[in-house]
Design an enzyme around this catalytic site. Structure first.
Site, PDB file in Angstrom:
ATOM      1  N   TRP A 102       0.822  -1.214   0.000  1.00  0.00           N
ATOM      2  CA  TRP A 102       0.000   0.000   0.000  1.00  0.00           C
ATOM      3  C   TRP A 102       0.849   1.254   0.000  1.00  0.00           C
ATOM      4  O   TRP A 102       0.514   2.246  -0.650  1.00  0.00           O
ATOM      5  CB  TRP A 102      -1.020  -0.010   1.146  1.00  0.00           C
ATOM      6  CG  TRP A 102      -2.113  -0.998   0.880  1.00  0.00           C
ATOM      7  CD1 TRP A 102      -2.403  -2.116   1.615  1.00  0.00           C
ATOM      8  CD2 TRP A 102      -3.044  -0.994  -0.217  1.00  0.00           C
ATOM      9  NE1 TRP A 102      -3.443  -2.794   1.027  1.00  0.00           N
ATOM     10  CE2 TRP A 102      -3.858  -2.130  -0.087  1.00  0.00           C
ATOM     11  CE3 TRP A 102      -3.252  -0.151  -1.306  1.00  0.00           C
ATOM     12  CZ2 TRP A 102      -4.883  -2.445  -0.991  1.00  0.00           C
ATOM     13  CZ3 TRP A 102      -4.270  -0.459  -2.222  1.00  0.00           C
ATOM     14  CH2 TRP A 102      -5.060  -1.584  -2.054  1.00  0.00           C
ATOM     15  N   ASP A 172      -2.265   6.736   6.150  1.00  0.00           N
ATOM     16  CA  ASP A 172      -3.308   5.876   5.596  1.00  0.00           C
ATOM     17  C   ASP A 172      -3.635   4.853   6.683  1.00  0.00           C
ATOM     18  O   ASP A 172      -2.851   3.946   6.951  1.00  0.00           O
ATOM     19  CB  ASP A 172      -2.781   5.191   4.331  1.00  0.00           C
ATOM     20  CG  ASP A 172      -3.779   4.185   3.752  1.00  0.00           C
ATOM     21  OD1 ASP A 172      -4.864   3.985   4.337  1.00  0.00           O
ATOM     22  OD2 ASP A 172      -3.455   3.582   2.703  1.00  0.00           O
ATOM     23  N   LYS A 196     -12.816  -1.783   5.705  1.00  0.00           N
ATOM     24  CA  LYS A 196     -12.010  -2.733   6.467  1.00  0.00           C
ATOM     25  C   LYS A 196     -12.552  -2.833   7.890  1.00  0.00           C
ATOM     26  O   LYS A 196     -12.939  -3.892   8.338  1.00  0.00           O
ATOM     27  CB  LYS A 196     -10.535  -2.301   6.502  1.00  0.00           C
ATOM     28  CG  LYS A 196      -9.944  -1.907   5.150  1.00  0.00           C
ATOM     29  CD  LYS A 196      -9.886  -3.050   4.170  1.00  0.00           C
ATOM     30  CE  LYS A 196      -9.568  -2.663   2.733  1.00  0.00           C
ATOM     31  NZ  LYS A 196      -8.370  -1.900   2.471  1.00  0.00           N
TER      32      LYS A 196
END
Ligand SMILES: *Cc1c(COP(=O)(O)O)cnc(C)c1O
Length: 360
Positions: A102, A172, A196
């Site tokens: 990511w 993030d 999530k």
């Protein structure tokens, strides 16, 4: 009706009481005669849902008053561009810490907008850790320092908040937000997709310090302009109303469970069941350094990867789904977000023991 143990990395399992309540309220929300999905985002009913969700999120994370909370769309991948377009503020470079898949995506996208300095990376050791803060080569003139608090694919999590001086810290937090308390005042900006650990896909949460907004890149679309969205209470465009409603129910559920300190204790107990077994076993192993292991996403490998298919098939037969690791790293991954009960992790470990007894 049977519910499985869903170990998906995202969209992921939601708390059952939340789904039940949404079902009860589906056709007629609080006597309004409509579903939340059918409401005007400017009507008093939805405005109250939106305001309660924001207030509860502020309470859960103890968000200081000088931070804006935005409910946007586009997901974390869109934020990879939206963040530099809002946060460069006339500067030309930003620092990024590279801890896995990511981070790499964030870096690649940000390069379209600024000179990106990768101030530290764990690529050389296969993304098995967070690079020690002492190794970071930060630039004091950077517009911000970007981290990925929890690498959902690699299972690497920050268990400290890095000190970065006066340069704003941007995180993030897609896959770790609300798993434990966070000192929001240490960050300039926190963002994350909801699917999530919060609610359905389609909602992106941005928490930003108010002095950092208002100097956008000239080509920034208005719908992604933090300042304009803050002024419009996130309603410059139609917000993802149903996703905000479900997120609000999740926030209420978290408050009922005692808030984020209680969730952290629960998440630590839950993750320990799995990590303790991985460490005790020679048949399975964790690829991540102990100090940096994620509480939310637990990748693990079988000693003999030719057994991966049989392992997944057996798990599925026992009602444990989505355990296949991301193709970038292989092996298995158990995502054990807030909504995963400890019974799910205990069932997984019991199965791992049986499988080892059969194939070990
Ligand atoms: C899932 C995830 C993303 C991507 O989110 P999208 O909603 O697909 O944009 C980005 N970063 C992290 C850490 C994630 O877990």
């Amino acid at each position: 009706m049977t519910r499985v143990f869903n170990f998906s990395a995202g969209p992921a399992a939601l708390p059952e009481p939340v789904l039940k309540r949404a079902a009860e309220e589906m056709l007629d929300w609080h006597g309004s005669g409509m579903s939340v999905m059918e409401m005007s985002h400017r009507g008093k009913e939805f405005i109250s849902i939106h305001a309660k969700a924001e207030a509860d999120l502020r309470e859960l994370l103890a968000i200081p008053a000088n931070y804006k909370v935005l409910f946007l769309q586009g997901g974390a991948i869109a934020e990879n561009a939206i963040v530099p377009m809002n946060m460069l503020r006339g500067k030309t470079s930003a620092d990024y810490i590279d801890t896995g898949e990511w981070s790499k995506k964030s870096i690649k996208e940000a390069k379209k907008y600024a000179a990106i300095n990768v101030a530290a990376s764990s690529a050389a050791t296969g993304y098995d850790r967070v690079p020690a803060r002492a190794e970071w080569k930060l630039d004091p003139n950077a517009a911000y320092v970007h981290i990925c608090s929890n690498e959902t694919i690699g299972g690497v999590e920050y268990h400290f908040t890095p000190e970065v001086g006066d340069v704003p810290l941007v995180a993030d937090m897609s896959s770790s937000i609300l798993s434990r308390p966070v000192d929001v005042s240490k960050y300039g900006l926190i963002y994350g997709g909801a699917q999530k650990n919060i609610g359905p896909a389609g909602l992106t949460i941005v928490i930003v310090r108010d002095d950092l907004i208002g100097q956008p890149h000239p080509a920034l679309p208005s719908a992604f302009d933090y300042q304009l969205q803050a002024e419009a209470d996130s309603m410059l465009n139609t917000p993802p109303t149903y996703a905000i409603y479900i997120a609000g129910l999740v926030f209420e559920w978290l408050k009922d469970r005692g808030g984020l300190s209680a969730m952290e204790a629960h998440n630590r107990r839950k993750a320990a069941v799995l990590y303790d077994h991985l460490d005790a076993s020679t048949f399975y192993r964790s690829p991540v350094q102990r100090a940096d292991r994620s509480l939310m996403n637990v990748p693990f490998k079988l000693k003999d990867e030719s057994l991966d298919g049989a392992f997944l098939k057996g798990a599925e037969a026992r009602g444990m789904l989505q355990l296949k690791g991301h193709r970038a790293v292989g092996g298995m991954r158990a995502s054990i977000y807030n909504a995963m009960p400890i019974e799910g992790v205990q069932a997984l470990v019991a199965y791992m023991k049986d499988f080892e007894a059969q194939h070990g």
